[in-house]
Design a protein around this motif. Structure first.
Motif, mmCIF file in Angstrom:
data_model
loop_
_atom_site.group_PDB
_atom_site.id
_atom_site.type_symbol
_atom_site.label_atom_id
_atom_site.label_comp_id
_atom_site.label_asym_id
_atom_site.label_seq_id
_atom_site.Cartn_x
_atom_site.Cartn_y
_atom_site.Cartn_z
ATOM 1 N N GLY A 1 0.778 -1.231 0.000
ATOM 2 C CA GLY A 1 0.000 0.000 0.000
ATOM 3 C C GLY A 1 0.809 1.281 0.000
ATOM 4 O O GLY A 1 2.037 1.291 -0.031
ATOM 5 N N VAL A 2 0.058 2.370 0.052
ATOM 6 C CA VAL A 2 0.586 3.733 -0.007
ATOM 7 C C VAL A 2 -0.045 4.546 1.120
ATOM 8 O O VAL A 2 -1.247 4.409 1.398
ATOM 9 N N ASN A 3 0.748 5.388 1.765
ATOM 10 C CA ASN A 3 0.226 6.330 2.744
ATOM 11 C C ASN A 3 -0.317 7.566 2.037
ATOM 12 O O ASN A 3 0.262 8.038 1.054
ATOM 13 N N HIS A 4 -1.424 8.084 2.560
ATOM 14 C CA HIS A 4 -2.034 9.295 1.984
ATOM 15 C C HIS A 4 -2.369 10.282 3.100
ATOM 16 O O HIS A 4 -3.074 9.951 4.061
ATOM 17 N N ALA A 5 -1.879 11.508 2.972
ATOM 18 C CA ALA A 5 -1.996 12.534 4.025
ATOM 19 C C ALA A 5 -3.324 13.286 3.936
ATOM 20 O O ALA A 5 -3.350 14.507 3.728
ATOM 21 N N HIS A 6 -4.411 12.594 4.188
ATOM 22 C CA HIS A 6 -5.740 13.189 4.019
ATOM 23 C C HIS A 6 -5.964 14.391 4.922
ATOM 24 O O HIS A 6 -6.534 15.404 4.490
ATOM 25 N N VAL A 7 -5.557 14.316 6.186
ATOM 26 C CA VAL A 7 -5.915 15.372 7.136
ATOM 27 C C VAL A 7 -5.353 16.727 6.718
ATOM 28 O O VAL A 7 -5.950 17.771 7.014
ATOM 29 N N TRP A 8 -4.227 16.740 6.010
ATOM 30 C CA TRP A 8 -3.633 18.002 5.565
ATOM 31 C C TRP A 8 -4.091 18.407 4.171
ATOM 32 O O TRP A 8 -3.961 19.556 3.791
ATOM 33 N N TYR A 9 -4.651 17.436 3.444
ATOM 34 C CA TYR A 9 -5.100 17.705 2.070
ATOM 35 C C TYR A 9 -6.473 17.073 1.830
ATOM 36 O O TYR A 9 -6.637 16.203 0.969
ATOM 37 N N PRO A 10 -7.472 17.498 2.599
ATOM 38 C CA PRO A 10 -8.794 16.865 2.485
ATOM 39 C C PRO A 10 -9.449 17.091 1.132
ATOM 40 O O PRO A 10 -10.385 16.362 0.777
ATOM 41 N N GLY A 11 -8.959 18.056 0.371
ATOM 42 C CA GLY A 11 -9.547 18.308 -0.944
ATOM 43 C C GLY A 11 -9.043 17.379 -2.030
ATOM 44 O O GLY A 11 -9.590 17.369 -3.148
ATOM 45 N N GLU A 12 -8.010 16.599 -1.734
ATOM 46 C CA GLU A 12 -7.459 15.694 -2.745
ATOM 47 C C GLU A 12 -8.248 14.385 -2.774
ATOM 48 O O GLU A 12 -7.746 13.304 -2.477
ATOM 49 N N THR A 13 -9.502 14.519 -3.173
ATOM 50 C CA THR A 13 -10.416 13.378 -3.100
ATOM 51 C C THR A 13 -10.167 12.329 -4.173
ATOM 52 O O THR A 13 -10.672 11.204 -4.077
ATOM 53 N N ASP A 14 -9.404 12.678 -5.210
ATOM 54 C CA ASP A 14 -9.126 11.700 -6.270
ATOM 55 C C ASP A 14 -7.946 10.802 -5.930
ATOM 56 O O ASP A 14 -7.662 9.845 -6.666
ATOM 57 N N LEU B 1 -7.360 8.492 -3.693
ATOM 58 C CA LEU B 1 -7.590 7.073 -3.432
ATOM 59 C C LEU B 1 -7.745 6.300 -4.737
ATOM 60 O O LEU B 1 -7.212 5.195 -4.884
ATOM 61 N N ALA B 2 -8.479 6.880 -5.692
ATOM 62 C CA ALA B 2 -8.612 6.225 -6.991
ATOM 63 C C ALA B 2 -7.266 6.158 -7.707
ATOM 64 O O ALA B 2 -6.940 5.148 -8.349
ATOM 65 N N ASP B 3 -6.481 7.209 -7.582
ATOM 66 C CA ASP B 3 -5.166 7.226 -8.225
ATOM 67 C C ASP B 3 -4.235 6.189 -7.600
ATOM 68 O O ASP B 3 -3.475 5.516 -8.300
ATOM 69 N N ILE B 4 -4.306 6.058 -6.285
ATOM 70 C CA ILE B 4 -3.494 5.053 -5.598
ATOM 71 C C ILE B 4 -3.928 3.647 -6.012
ATOM 72 O O ILE B 4 -3.097 2.784 -6.294
ATOM 73 N N ALA B 5 -5.230 3.434 -6.076
ATOM 74 C CA ALA B 5 -5.738 2.128 -6.503
ATOM 75 C C ALA B 5 -5.285 1.782 -7.914
ATOM 76 O O ALA B 5 -4.998 0.618 -8.222
ATOM 77 N N ALA B 6 -5.186 2.790 -8.772
ATOM 78 C CA ALA B 6 -4.792 2.559 -10.163
ATOM 79 C C ALA B 6 -3.353 2.063 -10.284
ATOM 80 O O ALA B 6 -2.978 1.489 -11.306
ATOM 81 N N THR B 7 -2.543 2.265 -9.241
ATOM 82 C CA THR B 7 -1.164 1.761 -9.276
ATOM 83 C C THR B 7 -1.100 0.256 -9.052
ATOM 84 O O THR B 7 -0.053 -0.358 -9.259
ATOM 85 N N GLY B 8 -2.209 -0.328 -8.601
ATOM 86 C CA GLY B 8 -2.237 -1.739 -8.246
ATOM 87 C C GLY B 8 -2.167 -1.983 -6.758
ATOM 88 O O GLY B 8 -2.229 -3.133 -6.305
ATOM 89 N N ALA B 9 -2.040 -0.925 -5.969
ATOM 90 C CA ALA B 9 -2.002 -1.082 -4.507
ATOM 91 C C ALA B 9 -3.273 -1.749 -4.013
ATOM 92 O O ALA B 9 -4.361 -1.529 -4.555
ATOM 93 N N ASN B 10 -3.145 -2.572 -2.968
ATOM 94 C CA ASN B 10 -4.341 -3.188 -2.378
ATOM 95 C C ASN B 10 -4.718 -2.554 -1.038
ATOM 96 O O ASN B 10 -5.724 -2.921 -0.437
ATOM 97 N N THR B 11 -3.904 -1.597 -0.579
ATOM 98 C CA THR B 11 -4.097 -0.985 0.741
ATOM 99 C C THR B 11 -3.764 0.499 0.661
ATOM 100 O O THR B 11 -2.865 0.899 -0.084
ATOM 101 N N VAL B 12 -4.486 1.296 1.427
ATOM 102 C CA VAL B 12 -4.096 2.696 1.619
ATOM 103 C C VAL B 12 -4.143 2.989 3.112
ATOM 104 O O VAL B 12 -5.063 2.568 3.814
ATOM 105 N N ARG B 13 -3.110 3.651 3.596
ATOM 106 C CA ARG B 13 -3.082 4.084 5.006
ATOM 107 C C ARG B 13 -3.364 5.583 5.009
ATOM 108 O O ARG B 13 -2.631 6.367 4.409
ATOM 109 N N ILE B 14 -4.447 5.955 5.687
ATOM 110 C CA ILE B 14 -4.963 7.313 5.596
ATOM 111 C C ILE B 14 -4.725 8.067 6.900
ATOM 112 O O ILE B 14 -5.100 7.613 7.990
#
Length: 380
Positions: A59-72, A74-87
């Motif tokens: 998986g990939v870590n995603h800094a949601h709390v500092w960038y709540p507007g970057e709603t796309d 998760l889809a972009d991370i999934a497109a890499t083939g990742a099976n997990t995201v740490r938010i």
């Protein structure tokens, strides 16, 4: 040798079959135990889905709390083939509080993009050394407050209680603080797989988590806690990486590399060894981070400006390099399909410990189910 009477022969056959069944059950007992559980489940030091399929985080870590507007993202991370995201979430003690409705929305986005969702409170980072950080007890209070968003999501969500919950001061308190937080969440009725980060800014150079992992795991009445090590400058040689991860695997304690990068201000982590060792040991890893890093560690961005078409050198290494996401990630079977999502030559999905068959028993078309048992040849 004179053959036994027919009734004796029947007894011998029955005993032989019973022995064979017992052997099969012994071999598959780990998956069967996991299958009986609700949601993601630790068994014998490994993480399983509720259907018994072993799940290895990529998986990939995603800094949601500092960038709540970057709603796309998760889809972009999934497109890499990742099976997990740490938010990254906030409890409101240091960073903006992530509301229950926001947590629900994030979980929905994870599910829509077929990602297992590791949710973490970041406000605990460096507690004891960083005066702005909050305690694991406060983080546990946050999870209880957003319980309504988490209930019923045990198949999809891992609760990472608090990020890097102690710095390099007072870290001897990690063991009791971690056990108390686990007990508080279980007492409140949260039965998700839990993840606990190491002290020493996540890197456990003191081996505090390593030395106390067994007792920490045993303190969880659900026996459903995963340990997370963050590998930066402390892990700058293959020997250090292998020694740490092998300890947990050899002792059947669940471990994941919850953060790591290819460079850091405290030293030069050996990302090649981290990824190769994790792959060889079937240990999960989650790289830091998708985008938005600052304060001098911008080099840890995997893509520039949250643009999936602008990978950095670190992003290219992590996502498409040796032992990277694109070549080692297998999707969670809870989202459908067989193990790895692949199919047999006849078009039916392979069975994955019950993921593709309605009874969840791991058997395929021979029992009138819509999946095929994988064999040693293409038509088996």
């Amino acid at each position: 040798m004179k053959p036994p009477p027919s009734n004796t022969l029947h007894t011998v056959v029955v005993m032989a079959m019973a022995g064979l069944i017992g052997a099969v059950l012994a071999v598959f007992g780990t998956a069967a135990d996991a299958e009986a559980a609700t949601g993601l489940r630790v068994t014998d030091g490994r993480l399983y889905e509720a259907n018994g399929n072993e799940f290895v985080m990529r998986g990939v870590n995603h800094a949601h709390v500092w960038y709540p507007g970057e709603t796309d993202s998760l889809a972009d991370i999934a497109a890499t083939g990742a099976n997990t995201v740490r938010i990254v979430l906030g409890s409101g003690d240091r960073w903006t509080r992530t509301s229950a409705s926001e947590v629900s929305s994030l979980i929905d986005q994870c599910k829509a993009n077929k990602l297992i969702c590791v949710l973490e409170v970041h406000d605990t980072t460096g507690y004891g050394e960083d005066g702005a950080a909050t305690s694991l007890d406060r983080a546990a209070d946050y999870w209880i407050a957003v319980k309504s968003a988490l209930e019923g999501q045990e198949n999809y969500v891992v609760v990472n209680i608090g990020n890097e919950p102690f710095g390099n001061t007072g870290y001897s308190a990690w063991t009791d603080a971690t056990k108390n937080a686990i007990a508080k969440l279980r007492g409140a009725g949260l039965h998700h797989a839990l993840m606990v980060d190491a002290p020493n800014w996540g890197q456990d150079w003191s081996n505090t988590m390593r030395a106390n992992a067994a007792s920490g795991f045993g303190s969880d009445p659900d026996r459903n806690t995963i340990f997370s090590i963050h590998m930066y400058g402390v892990y700058d040689t293959a020997a250090e990486v292998q020694d740490y991860l092998n300890y947990f695997v050899d002792n059947r304690l669940p471990i994941v590399v919850g953060e790591f990068g290819n460079a850091h201000s405290d030293g030069d982590p050996d990302e090649d060894a981290i990824m190769a060792t994790a792959q060889s040991l079937k240990v999960g890893y989650i790289g830091w981070s998708w985008s938005g890093n600052g304060s001098g560690v911008e080099y840890l961005d995997m893509v520039d400006g949250f643009d999936p078409d602008a990978p950095t050198s670190w992003g290219s290494r992590f996502l498409t390099g040796a032992n990277g996401i694109s070549t080692t990630s297998e999707p969670a079977t809870v989202y459908g399909g067989g193990e790895g999502g692949d199919t047999a030559p006849n078009g039916y999905p392979y069975c994955a410990s019950g993921s593709s068959d309605p009874d969840g028993d791991g058997w395929g078309w021979e029992n009138n189910h819509s999946c095929m048992v994988r064999g040693s040849s293409a038509d088996s």
